[in-house]
Design a protein around this motif. Structure first.
Motif, PDB file in Angstrom:
ATOM      1  N   LEU A   1      -9.312 -22.964  22.476  1.00 24.80           N
ATOM      2  CA  LEU A   1      -9.633 -24.387  22.475  1.00 24.80           C
ATOM      3  C   LEU A   1     -10.676 -24.718  21.403  1.00 24.80           C
ATOM      4  CD1 LEU A   1      -9.812 -25.098  26.325  1.00 24.80           C
ATOM      5  CD2 LEU A   1      -8.091 -25.966  24.718  1.00 24.80           C
ATOM      6  N   ILE A   2     -11.680 -23.873  21.284  1.00 23.62           N
ATOM      7  CA  ILE A   2     -12.730 -24.092  20.274  1.00 23.62           C
ATOM      8  C   ILE A   2     -12.150 -23.934  18.872  1.00 23.62           C
ATOM      9  CG2 ILE A   2     -14.905 -23.196  19.353  1.00 23.62           C
ATOM     10  CD1 ILE A   2     -15.624 -22.413  22.276  1.00 23.62           C
ATOM     11  N   TYR A   3     -11.333 -22.910  18.688  1.00 30.71           N
ATOM     12  CA  TYR A   3     -10.728 -22.669  17.376  1.00 30.71           C
ATOM     13  C   TYR A   3      -9.842 -23.842  16.952  1.00 30.71           C
ATOM     14  CZ  TYR A   3      -7.955 -20.549  13.678  1.00 30.71           C
ATOM     15  OH  TYR A   3      -7.331 -20.307  12.489  1.00 30.71           O
ATOM     16  N   ARG A   4      -9.000 -24.310  17.876  1.00 35.61           N
ATOM     17  CA  ARG A   4      -8.107 -25.432  17.557  1.00 35.61           C
ATOM     18  C   ARG A   4      -8.887 -26.700  17.249  1.00 35.61           C
ATOM     19  NH1 ARG A   4      -3.876 -25.200  22.272  1.00 35.61           N
ATOM     20  NH2 ARG A   4      -4.752 -27.272  22.451  1.00 35.61           N
ATOM     21  N   ALA A   5     -10.036 -26.865  17.890  1.00 32.88           N
ATOM     22  CA  ALA A   5     -10.852 -28.058  17.647  1.00 32.88           C
ATOM     23  C   ALA A   5     -11.347 -28.114  16.206  1.00 32.88           C
ATOM     24  CB  ALA A   5     -12.039 -28.086  18.608  1.00 32.88           C
ATOM     25  N   ALA A   6     -11.571 -26.953  15.616  1.00 30.59           N
ATOM     26  CA  ALA A   6     -12.072 -26.918  14.243  1.00 30.59           C
ATOM     27  C   ALA A   6     -11.010 -27.315  13.228  1.00 30.59           C
ATOM     28  CB  ALA A   6     -12.614 -25.525  13.916  1.00 30.59           C
ATOM     29  N   ILE A   7      -9.737 -27.195  13.594  1.00 32.14           N
ATOM     30  CA  ILE A   7      -8.674 -27.484  12.621  1.00 32.14           C
ATOM     31  C   ILE A   7      -7.913 -28.776  12.932  1.00 32.14           C
ATOM     32  CG2 ILE A   7      -8.375 -25.068  11.961  1.00 32.14           C
ATOM     33  CD1 ILE A   7      -5.996 -24.888  13.820  1.00 32.14           C
ATOM     34  N   SER A   8      -8.253 -29.426  14.039  1.00 30.77           N
ATOM     35  CA  SER A   8      -7.566 -30.663  14.405  1.00 30.77           C
ATOM     36  C   SER A   8      -8.564 -31.817  14.473  1.00 30.77           C
ATOM     37  CB  SER A   8      -6.876 -30.489  15.762  1.00 30.77           C
ATOM     38  OG  SER A   8      -6.314 -31.712  16.180  1.00 30.77           O
ATOM     39  N   ARG A   9      -8.420 -32.776  13.571  1.00 26.64           N
ATOM     40  CA  ARG A   9      -9.361 -33.897  13.485  1.00 26.64           C
ATOM     41  C   ARG A   9      -9.445 -34.721  14.764  1.00 26.64           C
ATOM     42  NH1 ARG A   9     -11.626 -35.654   8.901  1.00 26.64           N
ATOM     43  NH2 ARG A   9     -11.105 -34.578   6.979  1.00 26.64           N
TER      44      ARG A   9
END
Length: 198
Positions: free
Chosen positions: A17-25
């Protein structure tokens, strides 16, 4: 989101979840709240997650070098982040040691990705939080959004990268069939994992 059945799944999901947050505006976890301490008082602000290294447990954020949060992290490296996803009903409280990077290879790598509009945040004449009159200009006269990106170089002097190394994750999952909470604490090279009462 389905209820979790084992701690490893919770741990992997939390980092995912944290990783995806960094790549999804548009991800709600992209803008966590960072808490620091200065002179015995807590200070909180919303910041933007820029990159995550899940192997090294590192999270990266940008800041003006002159901002109070930079001084606070330099004086006390312990800090706290709260991530919340209202759709998945997951909260992640992440405790970390913070470092301020300035004019290092990571700074240059990130700086090269930022357009003129993004670099405006680091071009202010005075430090963030300085009192000004309502109509007082706070950018240099030469600064224009349609300027050549090479002309933005002076702003690099104020560009800092906050590198936060996670050592603890407290994950709360609100679920209609019963809430779940887990604690993950890094000990040496391993993570201790425990269920907690929500």
């Amino acid at each position: 989101m389905e209820k979790f059945t084992n701690l490893n799944d919770v741990f992997k999901t939390a980092w995912n979840l944290i990783y995806r947050a960094a790549i999804s505006r548009n991800d709600p976890m992209r803008t966590p709240v960072l808490a620091t301490v200065a002179e015995g008082h807590p200070h909180q602000r919303t910041i933007v997650l820029r990159e995550v290294d899940t192997t090294a447990n590192l999270l990266y954020f940008f800041s003006d070098l002159r901002a109070p949060k930079v001084t606070q992290l330099q004086q006390e490296c312990l800090c706290n982040l709260i991530f919340w996803d209202p759709r998945k009903k997951v909260q992640i409280e992440l405790r970390a040691n913070g470092r301020v990077l300035h004019q290092t290879p990571p700074n240059k790598k990130f700086w090269d990705r930022i357009n003129v509009g993004g670099r405006t945040s680091y071009a202010t004449i005075h430090p963030p939080g300085t009192k000004i009159t309502q109509n007082q200009p706070y950018l240099p006269e030469y600064w224009k959004l349609d300027m050549n990106i090479q002309e933005t170089t002076p702003a690099y002097e104020h560009f800092a990268v906050l590198e936060l190394e996670a050592y603890e994750l407290d994950v709360l999952h609100l679920h209609q069939e019963g809430h779940q909470r887990c604690l993950f604490k890094k000990v040496g090279h391993n993570w201790e994992m425990d269920w907690l009462v929500p």
